[in-house]
Design a protein around this motif. Structure first.
Motif, PDB file in Angstrom:
ATOM      1  N   SER A   1      31.412 -42.650 -55.356  1.00 26.98           N
ATOM      2  CA  SER A   1      31.981 -42.015 -54.168  1.00 26.98           C
ATOM      3  C   SER A   1      33.277 -41.307 -54.543  1.00 26.98           C
ATOM      4  O   SER A   1      33.796 -41.481 -55.655  1.00 26.98           O
ATOM      5  CB  SER A   1      32.245 -43.060 -53.081  1.00 26.98           C
ATOM      6  N   GLY A   2      33.783 -40.517 -53.607  1.00 18.11           N
ATOM      7  CA  GLY A   2      35.084 -39.888 -53.800  1.00 18.11           C
ATOM      8  C   GLY A   2      35.055 -38.408 -54.089  1.00 18.11           C
ATOM      9  O   GLY A   2      36.113 -37.780 -54.210  1.00 18.11           O
ATOM     10  N   GLY A   3      33.878 -37.836 -54.241  1.00 19.28           N
ATOM     11  CA  GLY A   3      33.798 -36.411 -54.488  1.00 19.28           C
ATOM     12  C   GLY A   3      34.203 -35.612 -53.260  1.00 19.28           C
ATOM     13  O   GLY A   3      34.413 -36.147 -52.178  1.00 19.28           O
ATOM     14  N   GLY A   4      34.323 -34.301 -53.453  1.00 20.69           N
ATOM     15  CA  GLY A   4      34.681 -33.449 -52.344  1.00 20.69           C
ATOM     16  C   GLY A   4      35.074 -32.068 -52.815  1.00 20.69           C
ATOM     17  O   GLY A   4      34.842 -31.701 -53.967  1.00 20.69           O
ATOM     18  N   LEU A   5      35.657 -31.308 -51.890  1.00 15.79           N
ATOM     19  CA  LEU A   5      36.115 -29.944 -52.159  1.00 15.79           C
ATOM     20  C   LEU A   5      37.635 -29.962 -52.290  1.00 15.79           C
ATOM     21  O   LEU A   5      38.326 -30.502 -51.412  1.00 15.79           O
ATOM     22  CB  LEU A   5      35.692 -29.023 -51.027  1.00 15.79           C
ATOM     23  N   VAL A   6      38.130 -29.375 -53.362  1.00 12.80           N
ATOM     24  CA  VAL A   6      39.566 -29.357 -53.600  1.00 12.80           C
ATOM     25  C   VAL A   6      39.947 -28.022 -54.222  1.00 12.80           C
ATOM     26  O   VAL A   6      39.130 -27.406 -54.911  1.00 12.80           O
ATOM     27  CB  VAL A   6      39.975 -30.541 -54.511  1.00 12.80           C
ATOM     28  N   GLN A   7      41.157 -27.601 -53.973  1.00 14.94           N
ATOM     29  CA  GLN A   7      41.637 -26.356 -54.591  1.00 14.94           C
ATOM     30  C   GLN A   7      42.034 -26.600 -56.046  1.00 14.94           C
ATOM     31  O   GLN A   7      42.402 -27.729 -56.418  1.00 14.94           O
ATOM     32  CB  GLN A   7      42.831 -25.818 -53.808  1.00 14.94           C
ATOM     33  N   ALA A   8      41.984 -25.563 -56.822  1.00 20.40           N
ATOM     34  CA  ALA A   8      42.420 -25.646 -58.215  1.00 20.40           C
ATOM     35  C   ALA A   8      43.843 -26.186 -58.269  1.00 20.40           C
ATOM     36  O   ALA A   8      44.698 -25.798 -57.468  1.00 20.40           O
ATOM     37  CB  ALA A   8      42.333 -24.290 -58.882  1.00 20.40           C
ATOM     38  N   GLY A   9      44.071 -27.095 -59.210  1.00 20.67           N
ATOM     39  CA  GLY A   9      45.366 -27.742 -59.339  1.00 20.67           C
ATOM     40  C   GLY A   9      45.476 -29.045 -58.578  1.00 20.67           C
ATOM     41  O   GLY A   9      46.438 -29.803 -58.766  1.00 20.67           O
ATOM     42  N   GLY A  10      44.506 -29.303 -57.726  1.00 20.44           N
ATOM     43  CA  GLY A  10      44.517 -30.515 -56.931  1.00 20.44           C
ATOM     44  C   GLY A  10      43.975 -31.717 -57.681  1.00 20.44           C
ATOM     45  O   GLY A  10      43.651 -31.647 -58.867  1.00 20.44           O
ATOM     46  N   SER A  11      43.870 -32.832 -56.960  1.00 24.11           N
ATOM     47  CA  SER A  11      43.433 -34.094 -57.546  1.00 24.11           C
ATOM     48  C   SER A  11      42.364 -34.751 -56.681  1.00 24.11           C
ATOM     49  O   SER A  11      42.310 -34.551 -55.465  1.00 24.11           O
ATOM     50  CB  SER A  11      44.613 -35.062 -57.678  1.00 24.11           C
ATOM     51  N   LEU A  12      41.538 -35.518 -57.335  1.00 22.08           N
ATOM     52  CA  LEU A  12      40.549 -36.372 -56.670  1.00 22.08           C
ATOM     53  C   LEU A  12      40.439 -37.659 -57.473  1.00 22.08           C
ATOM     54  O   LEU A  12      40.648 -37.652 -58.692  1.00 22.08           O
ATOM     55  CB  LEU A  12      39.177 -35.715 -56.600  1.00 22.08           C
ATOM     56  N   ARG A  13      40.074 -38.729 -56.791  1.00 16.42           N
ATOM     57  CA  ARG A  13      39.763 -39.974 -57.493  1.00 16.42           C
ATOM     58  C   ARG A  13      38.355 -40.411 -57.146  1.00 16.42           C
ATOM     59  O   ARG A  13      38.036 -40.637 -55.974  1.00 16.42           O
ATOM     60  CB  ARG A  13      40.750 -41.092 -57.155  1.00 16.42           C
ATOM     61  N   LEU A  14      37.533 -40.519 -58.164  1.00 16.00           N
ATOM     62  CA  LEU A  14      36.174 -41.012 -57.993  1.00 16.00           C
ATOM     63  C   LEU A  14      36.151 -42.519 -58.210  1.00 16.00           C
ATOM     64  O   LEU A  14      36.898 -43.047 -59.042  1.00 16.00           O
ATOM     65  CB  LEU A  14      35.227 -40.339 -58.985  1.00 16.00           C
TER      66      LEU A  14
END
Length: 118
Positions: free
Chosen positions: A6-19
């Motif tokens: 889980s944890g995916g999504g849409l983010v702008q370049a330079g952003g962060s996500l945690r899976l």
């Protein structure tokens, strides 16, 4: 072992996500874990891997210095912190388990989509 990513999504370049990838069962600590990704029209590639205890970690050159793999064996969960995301990081991300750390991933999660917009 069954894996749920889980944890995916849409983010702008330079952003962060945690899976996150949570494993069922009581033998999570016996598995080395890996994160893989597959972009449209490309082969699946390994992104990061971590040994059973979390001491040893390996990264693909393309993500070194930006992504961090970690695990919490008490929570049966492996994480992938993704920072400074680039459009070329867009892919479906999969977690996988390698029993005993033998280098063969026998259990796979269902995948989570990560899309990085420019």
């Amino acid at each position: 072992v069954q894996l749920q990513a889980s944890g995916g999504g849409l983010v702008q370049a330079g952003g962060s996500l945690r899976l996150s990838c949570r494993a069922s069962g009581r033998t999570f600590g016996s598995y080395a874990m890996g994160w893989f990704r597959q972009a449209p029209g490309k082969e699946r590639e390994v992104v990061a891997a971590i040994n059973k205890t979390g001491v040893r970690k390996n990264y693909a050159d393309s993500v070194k210095g930006r992504f961090i793999i970690s695990r919490d064996n008490a929570k049966n969960t492996v994480y992938l912190q993704m920072n400074a995301l680039k459009p070329e990081d867009t892919a479906v991300y999969y977690c996988a388990a390698d029993y005993g750390g033998q280098g063969s991933y026998s259990h796979w999660g269902q995948g989570t989509q990560v899309t990085v917009s420019s």
